[in-house]
Enzyme design. Structure first.
Site, mmCIF file in Angstrom:
data_model
loop_
_atom_site.group_PDB
_atom_site.id
_atom_site.type_symbol
_atom_site.label_atom_id
_atom_site.label_comp_id
_atom_site.label_asym_id
_atom_site.label_seq_id
_atom_site.Cartn_x
_atom_site.Cartn_y
_atom_site.Cartn_z
ATOM 1 C CD GLU A 1 0.225 -1.100 3.190
ATOM 2 O OE1 GLU A 1 0.222 -2.155 2.725
ATOM 3 O OE2 GLU A 1 0.341 -0.873 4.585
ATOM 4 C CG ASN A 2 4.729 0.915 -1.579
ATOM 5 O OD1 ASN A 2 5.197 0.898 -0.602
ATOM 6 N ND2 ASN A 2 4.560 0.170 -2.527
ATOM 7 C CG HIS B 1 -6.055 -5.400 1.978
ATOM 8 N ND1 HIS B 1 -6.369 -5.748 3.181
ATOM 9 C CD2 HIS B 1 -4.887 -4.909 2.116
ATOM 10 C CE1 HIS B 1 -5.620 -5.660 3.870
ATOM 11 N NE2 HIS B 1 -4.596 -5.156 3.631
ATOM 12 C CD GLU B 2 -2.214 -3.856 -0.693
ATOM 13 O OE1 GLU B 2 -1.865 -3.165 0.098
ATOM 14 O OE2 GLU B 2 -2.450 -5.087 -0.508
HETATM 15 N N1 0A1 Z 1 1.105 -4.424 3.935
HETATM 16 C C1 0A1 Z 1 0.801 -5.424 2.825
HETATM 17 C C2 0A1 Z 1 1.464 -6.683 3.084
HETATM 18 C C3 0A1 Z 1 3.002 -6.606 2.973
HETATM 19 C C4 0A1 Z 1 3.713 -6.998 3.892
HETATM 20 C C5 0A1 Z 1 5.192 -7.098 3.666
HETATM 21 C C6 0A1 Z 1 5.586 -7.249 2.413
HETATM 22 O O1 0A1 Z 1 6.840 -7.333 2.407
HETATM 23 C C7 0A1 Z 1 7.537 -8.032 1.520
HETATM 24 C C8 0A1 Z 1 4.605 -6.910 1.252
HETATM 25 C C9 0A1 Z 1 3.354 -6.731 1.644
HETATM 26 C C10 0A1 Z 1 -0.625 -5.609 2.732
HETATM 27 O O2 0A1 Z 1 -1.338 -5.912 3.965
HETATM 28 O O3 0A1 Z 1 -1.064 -5.738 1.639
HETATM 29 ZN ZN ZN Z 2 -2.788 -4.857 4.500
#
Ligand code: 0A1
Ligand code: ZN
Length: 881
Positions: free
Chosen positions: A271-272, A304-305
């Site tokens: 979600e950047n 979600h993102e």
């Molecule tokens: N925050 C993202 C999940 C995510 C977590 C760690 C990552 O590192 C490789 C990549 C994505 C989500 O909840 O969609």
């Molecule tokens: Zn998430």
């Protein structure tokens, strides 16, 4: 690769850093093997902090090229620099100073896919949780919020597209084939939300007008030529933006919102801020290449993102212990979105099946942890079903307890009070206490205490006194490092159902507080007495799955049959039938099919037929009801001494019995459901396909089944039907000419489409039986397979180890041996993916003794390997503990 330091991070050790970094200016000069990163940081000492406090920045495998403070070179004696840490021993006396750090990176060699890496020649980043420290030295923790300005320089031919967070500032030519672009993100954010993408990508453009009339430019960037495959994702994005305005009053806040699909990605998506990066599997879709499940996943993950923009980005986490603050809440929001876009009942059943399949075994095994953990060694291993799915259930329970309106008021207060904060679970609970005036301290245990609570429930009816009593007892099983548990507040939705399916009225109740059909279980034991109940009702329990608990209920089969036909709570009706199926598969099974209870078997198969043909039920619901509990579900219900071969045999026999008893009806229904209209991925059309494919599954065990499935495969006009038929052929008619031919045909058609080939790998990796380990081993040499690509690894190795009970748990331990070797091979490139794979053995202690011993050997062979990564060591040691 970061090897284990043995360090344990503890929640109680949290304290703010001595320094802040209010502004971050980054310049990237991109090249595959020697990218230069210049970070110009505005550093600020916090009030009250001593001038002599050193500034300690995080790094991970970095090469330092230059360091200056306020424009002057820092003397080596004033520094401690290692690849993993940079300490400025004597920061300037001034409260604020400029720190310039130059590092050099080799993105092309970065196979861990954390930090800056290359995916199919596209530069991209992944910084959550601790990837930013692989780019530059920084206070890489979520409570350090900074305003970022980013300049990207690259060869125009190599990277015509240059993206980062926030809004575009300017772009231009630098001569010599180089160009640049600058981006500015006005919203202070933690480093884990930083992103950069540079490469040659195709764009699907659109726009969205927000609630307050601002136009947001939307872009989805994909491999050139695949733009059309992003249409569904774009549609889902616009629906998500609208829904968040309507359901939560949340409006988007930048001028642009970009999504980039990359083919090498450790997770689903990220979600950047203003620049979501996606695993391409969750963006690209059309009817020819994606199944209905893929479409539904794309919709959910895009949402979600996007929803993270408020729950995660505008309000972020103080530290990684609070991960569920953003993840549980955002999953809850995406679940609600999908429920509104599709069928609420069907969605709820699917959610519960997922929770039980992934979170329950986690909560009931060695990797159990609270929704908000208090300890971790490697944070990457806490992106778990407990944090995400159980975290979402906890938010749902808050809404159940407070009611939708008060819940919304609490959410409004959360956004108002904490916008711009790095917040905690305590902050979150407090807004609901303040909005409702209720004390949620007992409820808060859901965040702090691991383990799946159990409710033991029995009922009695006293016709003379016209009294109906429910005796409810709660218990929470011990979990690692938590042997004694406290009593929880469990909102148990229920219904009393009388003749004809009507709700039974009662004149009074005592023994527990009951509001809107919810019993608030707070004590160890409640005797809930309903007065004025003349007839014995059937009890429908945990309606809508109001609490993520297990139930031990002594309920007569007659009541279950009755509820499976008459419960007007769609979830509980599904549950009643599913319980009957599970009972048939487990305890009563031998007697039932052995003819000792012919009546039960006949009633069950008859009920299956009547559900299949019940036109008042939506097809998707009927498909879910008819789907037998999976082998892993059955194993979980049995709990110990598991023999996967026996479970497999029982399940096949039940499928055969149901299919045989309903052959004619299933056949004609199957025929009537053939797609007549043009393909559409909508929920109703998908539901019809799901029902038809479920029927195909039953019919495939009947005479002529292989030919039927082969015909289904050949005449399929979409991937849902084609993949379903291929799975039926490969699983039920393994080695038949029809199966061999279909697998070959599929490979010929889709051999050059990696995402579709993932389905081909998955289907073969899940073929039941001891021979599959050899197939999987051979497929690791297939040209479409790569140990370096997480999607390929998950499709082949992940499916084999987590979705093939008889193959993986092969009695001689060959499945485990192959698995442990492969996990170590994957680990050399990508520790995160290896650690996740390794969780497939988390339930090893519930196996029968011989398999248990072999599984332990495999785990030990991983644990004893040299130079294990922090990620894998953490999982394996906890699993063995
Ligand atoms: N925050 C993202 C999940 C995510 C977590 C760690 C990552 O590192 C490789 C990549 C994505 C989500 O909840 O969609
Ligand atoms: Zn998430």
């Amino acid at each position: 690769m970061r090897t284990d330091t043995g360090q344990v991070f503890k929640l109680e050790d949290y304290r703010p850093n001595d320094y802040l970094i209010p502004q971050t200016n980054l310049t990237f000069r991109l090249s595959p093997d020697a990218t230069r990163v210049t970070a110009l940081l505005t550093v600020e000492r916090r009030d009250g902090v001593s001038m002599s406090a050193p500034l300690v920045l995080d790094g991970d495998g970095l090469t330092l090229k230059r360091i200056e403070i306020d424009g002057k070179k820092v003397k080596p004696s004033d520094l401690l620099a290692s690849p993993d840490q940079l300490t400025i021993l004597k920061p300037p006396a001034a409260r604020r100073f400029q720190l310039l750090i130059e590092t050099e990176l080799a993105p092309a060699g970065n196979e861990a896919l954390m930090g800056l890496y290359r995916s199919s020649n596209v530069y991209c980043t992944q910084c959550e949780a601790e990837g930013f420290r692989r780019i530059t030295y920084f206070l890489d923790r979520p409570d350090i919020l900074s305003v970022y300005t980013v300049r990207i320089e690259a060869l125009r031919d190599e990277a015509p597209l240059l993206l980062s967070n926030g809004n575009p500032l300017d772009r231009g030519d630098l001569g010599g084939g180089w160009h640049y672009a600058r981006w500015h993100d006005p919203f202070p954010k933690p480093s884990y939300l930083f992103a950069l993408v540079a490469g040659n990508l195709g764009q699907l453009a659109d726009s969205f007008v927000t609630l307050s009339g601002r136009t947001v430019e939307l872009g989805i960037y994909v491999e050139p030529g695949k733009e059309k495959l992003a249409g569904y994702a774009m549609d889902a994005l616009k629906r998500s933006m609208k829904w968040d305005e309507e359901a939560f009053g949340r409006e988007y806040d930048l001028d642009v919102f970009n999504i980039v699909a990359v083919s090498d990605f450790n997770m689903g998506a990220m979600e950047n801020k203003g620049l979501n990066v996606f695993n391409d599997k969750y963006v690209l879709a059309d009817r020819e290449t994606a199944t209905d499940a893929d479409f539904a996943n794309i919709e959910a993950i895009i949402a979600h993102e996007y929803f993270h923009n408020w729950t995660g980005n505008r309000i972020t986490c103080r530290d990684w212990f609070q991960l569920c603050l953003k993840e549980g809440l955002t999953v809850f929001r995406d679940h609600e979105f999908s429920a509104d876009q599709r069928s609420r009942a069907v969605k709820r059943i699917a959610e519960v099946r997922t929770l039980r399949a992934h979170q329950f075994p986690e909560d009931q095994g060695p990797l159990a942890h609270p929704v908000r953990p208090r300890r971790y060694r490697e944070i990457n291993n806490f992106y778990t079903a407990t944090v995400y799915e159980k975290g979402s259930e906890v938010v749902r329970m808050i809404r159940t307890i407070l009611g939708a309106e008060v819940f919304r008021a609490g959410m409004d207060l959360y956004f108002e009070r904490h916008d711009g904060d790095a917040a905690t679970i305590e902050d979150f609970i407090k807004v609901f206490e303040d909005a409702s005036g209720r004390d949620l301290s007992q409820f808060a245990l859901w965040y702090h205490q691991a383990g799946t609570p159990n409710l033991t429930i029995s009922s009695t009816h006293n016709p003379a006194a016209q009294e109906f009593t429910l005796e409810i007892e709660q218990s929470v099983p011990p979990t690692p490092s938590e042997s004694r548990k406290r009593l929880m507040h469990i909102p148990l939705a229920f219904g009393l159902i009388g003749a004809g399916g009507k709700a039974v009225e009662y004149s009074g109740v005592e023994g527990a507080s009951i509001e809107d059909g919810v019993i608030h279980v707070r004590k160890r034991r409640h005797m809930v007495r309903f007065s004025g109940v003349a007839e014995r009702p059937a009890v429908s329990l945990n309606r809508g799955f109001s609490a993520p608990v297990t139930l031990s209920v002594e309920q007569k089969a007659d009541d279950q049959f009755f509820l499976a036909r008459h419960d007007n709570d769609a979830f509980s009706r599904w549950q009643a039938f599913n319980t009957l199926l599970t009972d048939a598969l487990i305890s009563a099974f031998r007697e039932i099919l052995g003819g000792k209870q012919p009546d039960f078997a006949a009633r069950l198969t008859e009920l299956a037929g009547s559900i299949a043909g019940d036109e008042t039920l939506e097809p998707a619901y009927r498909a879910l009801a008819l789907a037998l509990p999976g082998e892993a579900d059955i194993a979980r219900d049995i709990g110990r001494n598991i023999d996967p071969d026996a479970i497999y045999a029982a399940r096949e026999a039940l499928a055969l019995a149901i299919g045989t008893a309903n052959r004619g009806a299933f056949s004609s229904l199957y025929l009537s459901l053939a797609d007549k209209a043009a393909f559409s991925p909508d929920a109703a059309s998908a539901g019809r396909r799901a029902l038809r494919n479920t029927l195909l599954d039953y019919l495939s065990l009947q005479p002529g089944g292989a030919a039927l499935a082969a015909g289904h495969f050949q005449s399929a006009t979409n991937m849902t039907d084609r993949a379903a038929a291929l799975a039926v052929l490969a699983h039920r008619h393994h080695g038949s000419p029809e199966a061999i031919e279909a697998l070959a045909a599929f490979e010929t058609i889709y051999g050059s489409d990696p995402l579709v080939m993932d389905k081909w790998f998955q289907i073969q990796a899940s073929v039941p039986g001891p021979q599959t380990v050899d197939t999987v081993m051979a497929l690791t040499n297939h040209p479409a397979f790569s140990m370096g690509n997480p999607n390929r690894v998950r499709s082949l190795i992940g499916t084999f180890s987590s979705a093939n009970q008889t193959g993986f748990h092969r009695a001689d331990g060959e499945g485990y041996r192959f698995f442990s070797q492969t996990v170590l091979e994957v680990e050399k490139r990508n520790p995160q993916v290896a650690a996740r794979l390794a969780t497939a053995l988390r339930s090893w202690r519930s196996l029968e003794p011989l398999r248990q011993a072999k599984a332990r050997e495999a785990l030990l062979s991983i644990a004893n390997a040299e130079n294990l990564s922090a990620d894998l060591r953490d999982i394996v040691e906890r699993t063995l503990a």
